[in-house]
Design an enzyme around this catalytic site. Structure first.
Site, PDB file in Angstrom:
ATOM      1  N   LYS A 185       0.820  -1.215   0.000  1.00  0.00           N
ATOM      2  CA  LYS A 185       0.000   0.000   0.000  1.00  0.00           C
ATOM      3  C   LYS A 185       0.860   1.274   0.000  1.00  0.00           C
ATOM      4  CE  LYS A 185      -4.040  -1.945  -0.216  1.00  0.00           C
ATOM      5  NZ  LYS A 185      -3.688  -3.303  -0.684  1.00  0.00           N
TER       6      LYS A 185
HETATM    7  C1  LIG Z   1      -9.909  -2.632  -1.974  1.00  0.00           C
HETATM    8  C2  LIG Z   1      -9.297  -3.353  -0.819  1.00  0.00           C
HETATM    9  N1  LIG Z   1      -9.988  -3.458   0.311  1.00  0.00           N
HETATM   10  C3  LIG Z   1      -9.483  -4.080   1.390  1.00  0.00           C
HETATM   11  C4  LIG Z   1      -8.237  -4.649   1.361  1.00  0.00           C
HETATM   12  C5  LIG Z   1      -7.716  -5.359   2.564  1.00  0.00           C
HETATM   13  O1  LIG Z   1      -6.653  -4.678   3.156  1.00  0.00           O
HETATM   14  P1  LIG Z   1      -5.815  -5.368   4.331  1.00  0.00           P
HETATM   15  O2  LIG Z   1      -4.894  -6.340   3.705  1.00  0.00           O
HETATM   16  O3  LIG Z   1      -5.113  -4.234   5.007  1.00  0.00           O
HETATM   17  O4  LIG Z   1      -6.808  -6.018   5.222  1.00  0.00           O
HETATM   18  C6  LIG Z   1      -7.468  -4.556   0.197  1.00  0.00           C
HETATM   19  C7  LIG Z   1      -6.129  -5.164   0.162  1.00  0.00           C
HETATM   20  O5  LIG Z   1      -5.467  -5.312  -0.793  1.00  0.00           O
HETATM   21  C8  LIG Z   1      -8.014  -3.893  -0.916  1.00  0.00           C
HETATM   22  O6  LIG Z   1      -7.310  -3.799  -2.061  1.00  0.00           O
END
Ligand SMILES: Cc1ncc(COP(=O)(O)O)c(C=O)c1O
Length: 416
Positions: A185
Site C-alpha cells: 500500500k
Molecule cells: C480494496 C481493498 N480493500 C481491502 C483490502 C484489505 O486490506 P488489508 O490487507 O489491510 O486487510 C485490500 C487489500 O489489498 C483492498 O485492495
C-alpha cells in the site's frame, strides 16, 4: 528478453528511520499496542483531519469492526462493488449479512453511484464504496442516497490514504473509513490498518470492540499508575469490564514504529507515483488498444495502482497471455480485480446445504442470488481485461521507460 533485473510489481520503501524506530521499540520493553501506536494514531488523525483514528492490524479488520459497531448482521444487506479485493465483501458475509453488488463506472472502476438506488430494499443497511486505486467515489451522490434512505456509509479506503473528494480528505465523509497499510500500500506497516470516524460514540465502540470488547486498553492495564497514558493518574488498580464479544484487531507498536516514519514521507512517495502515472499515460496515448483510467476531476488521486484496460477483443492474445509475455520480459504485473461475483464462492454460494458443489464449498450463511455473467457488464468486461503495471517510489525513471517499451511492443505484436 531481457532487462538485467526483474522489475518487481511492488517493493516497499523502508529507510533507516523506520529501522531505528523498530529497534528502539524492541529495546523499550513494550512491543505490543502502546505509546507508539498512540503516536501513530495521533499523527494519522492530524493528517486526515478527523476526530478519531483507531490503529488496527488490517483494513479488513476496520471494515469488519465498522459493520459490527453499526450492528449490521443477519438479514441485512450491504451495497458494494464487485471490482474489489475479496475482503470488502467477506466481512459482510462474516456478519451473516448479504453483499449486494452494483456495477462499476468504466472510467474509474468505482461503484456507479447512479445505479445504487435500484438495489436498495427494506433490508439495506449500508453502502460500502471502494475508492478504487485512490480515485474517490462520487461521495456527494452516495452520501445523498444514504441520507434519503437512512443508510450508513463505510468507506473502503485501502487504496486512498492521500485521496480527497471536493476538498475533503477521505476519512471525513462516511460514518467509518478504513485504510490499509499492507505491504504493497501507499504507506506500509507490513500488515496494518486505521479506522477513522468523526462520531465519538462509534469511535468508542469500535475501539473497544477492536480489543476484545473490554473497557480499558489492555496495554494501559500494565502501565504505572502515574503514566501519562493512564487517565486519572494514581487511581490504583482498575478492573476491566467486558461489554461486547469483541475482536483481536489492535495494531501493535512494532507496526506503528514503521508507520510513523512512512507517514512523514507520504507526500514524496505520491509525487513520484504521480510522475510515473503521467509517463505511462502519455506513452499509452498512441496505443488505441490501451484504455487508461480517469485521473482528473474535483478530486485528489492517491495513485495507488496503475491499471490499464486492454481491448483484447482487438488483439490476438487474451489478458493472461499478455501478462505472461510482460512477465517473461522481467516485469511483475497484477490484476485488480477479477469481478467477485464470478469467483467460485459467489457462483456456488447460493447453493442449498447438502447439494453438490464443484469444489465442495460451504454454502453462504446469507441469502445470495444465483450470480451469472451478464449481471454486471462493465465489471465483467474489465475483469477480463485489466492489468496493473508496477507503480511505486522505489522504481526509477528507467524502470518506467522499460515497462512502457515492453508493454507497447507486446500490444503492437499482438495486433490481428
Ligand atoms: C480494496 C481493498 N480493500 C481491502 C483490502 C484489505 O486490506 P488489508 O490487507 O489491510 O486487510 C485490500 C487489500 O489489498 C483492498 O485492495
Amino acid at each position: 528478453m531481457c532487462n538485467k533485473k526483474f522489475i518487481q510489481f511492488h517493493q516497499s520503501y523502508i529507510q533507516q528511520a523506520e529501522i531505528k524506530e523498530v529497534v528502539d521499540t524492541l529495546k523499550s520493553g513494550w512491543i505490543t499496542t502502546g505509546p507508539k501506536t498512540k503516536r501513530f494514531e495521533e499523527e494519522f488523525k492530524n493528517y486526515i483531519g478527523c476526530k478519531h483514528a483507531i490503529g488496527l492490524n488490517s483494513c479488513t479488520a476496520g471494515l469488519h469492526l465498522s459493520l459490527a459497531a453499526l450492528d449490521i448482521g443477519e438479514g441485512d444487506e450491504v451495497i458494494t462493488t464487485p471490482i474489489t479485493f475479496p475482503a470488502t465483501a467477506n466481512v459482510i458475509i462474516h456478519q451473516r449479512a448479504t453483499p449486494v453488488f452494483v456495477d462499476v463506472e468504466m472510467d474509474t472502476l468505482n461503484i456507479d453511484a447512479n445505479k445504487i438506488e435500484d438495489k436498495i430494499t427494506s433490508r439495506t443497511k449500508a453502502i460500502m464504496p471502494v475508492h478504487f486505486s485512490g480515485y474517490p467515489c462520487d461521495m456527494d451522490k452516495i452520501m445523498n442516497i444514504a441520507k434519503r434512505h437512512n443508510l450508513f456509509v463505510i468507506e473502503d479506503a485501502a487504496h486512498a490514504t492521500e485521496s480527497e473528494y471536493r476538498g475533503k480528505k477521505i476519512g471525513n465523509i462516511g460514518d467509518f473509513t478504513s485504510f490499509s497499510f499492507y505491504a504493497t500500500k501507499n504507506i506500509t506497516t507490513g500488515e496494518g490498518g486505521m479506522l477513522t470516524t468523526n462520531n465519538d460514540d462509534l469511535a468508542d465502540k469500535a475501539r473497544m470492540m477492536s480489543l476484545h470488547g473490554i473497557s480499558r486498553d489492555a496495554w494501559k492495564r500494565y502501565l504505572p499508575q502515574n503514566s501519562p497514558f493512564v487517565k486519572g493518574g494514581q487511581g490504583g488498580f482498575q478492573h476491566w469490564e467486558l461489554f461486547y464479544p469483541g475482536f483481536k484487531y489492535n495494531m501493535f507498536d512494532i507496526q506503528a514504529a514503521i508507520g510513523i516514519h512512512q507517514l512523514k514521507r507520504i507526500d514524496g512517495f505520491l509525487e513520484k507515483r504521480k510522475r510515473y502515472v503521467s509517463m505511462y499515460n502519455e506513452a499509452f496515448k498512441s496505443i488505441p488498444e490501451i484504455v487508461t483510467l480517469k485521473t482528473k476531476g474535483r478530486i485528489k488521486h492517491a495513485h495507488h495502482l496503475y491499471v490499464i484496460i486492454v481491448k483484447t477483443e482487438e488483439l490476438k492474445a487474451d489478458r493472461d497471455q499478455l501478462m505472461n509475455e510482460i512477465q517473461k520480459n522481467g516485469i511483475g504485473v497484477g490484476v485488480h480485480f477479477r469481478a467477485l461475483h464470478l469467483q467460485p464462492y459467489y457462483q456456488e454460494g447460493s447453493r442449498v446445504k447438502g447439494q453438490g458443489s464443484r469444489k465442495n464449498l460451504p454454502p453462504a450463511p446469507c441469502p445470495l442470488p444465483q450470480f451469472k455473467r451478464g449481471m454486471f457488464p462493465v465489471a465483467e468486461y474489465v475483469s477480463d481485461r485489466v492489468i496493473s503495471l508496477p507503480l511505486y517510489p522505489k522504481m526509477r525513471v528507467s524502470d518506467v521507460k522499460y515497462v512502457i517499451k515492453v508493454v507497447k511492443d507486446i500490444i503492437i505484436r499482438s495486433r490481428k
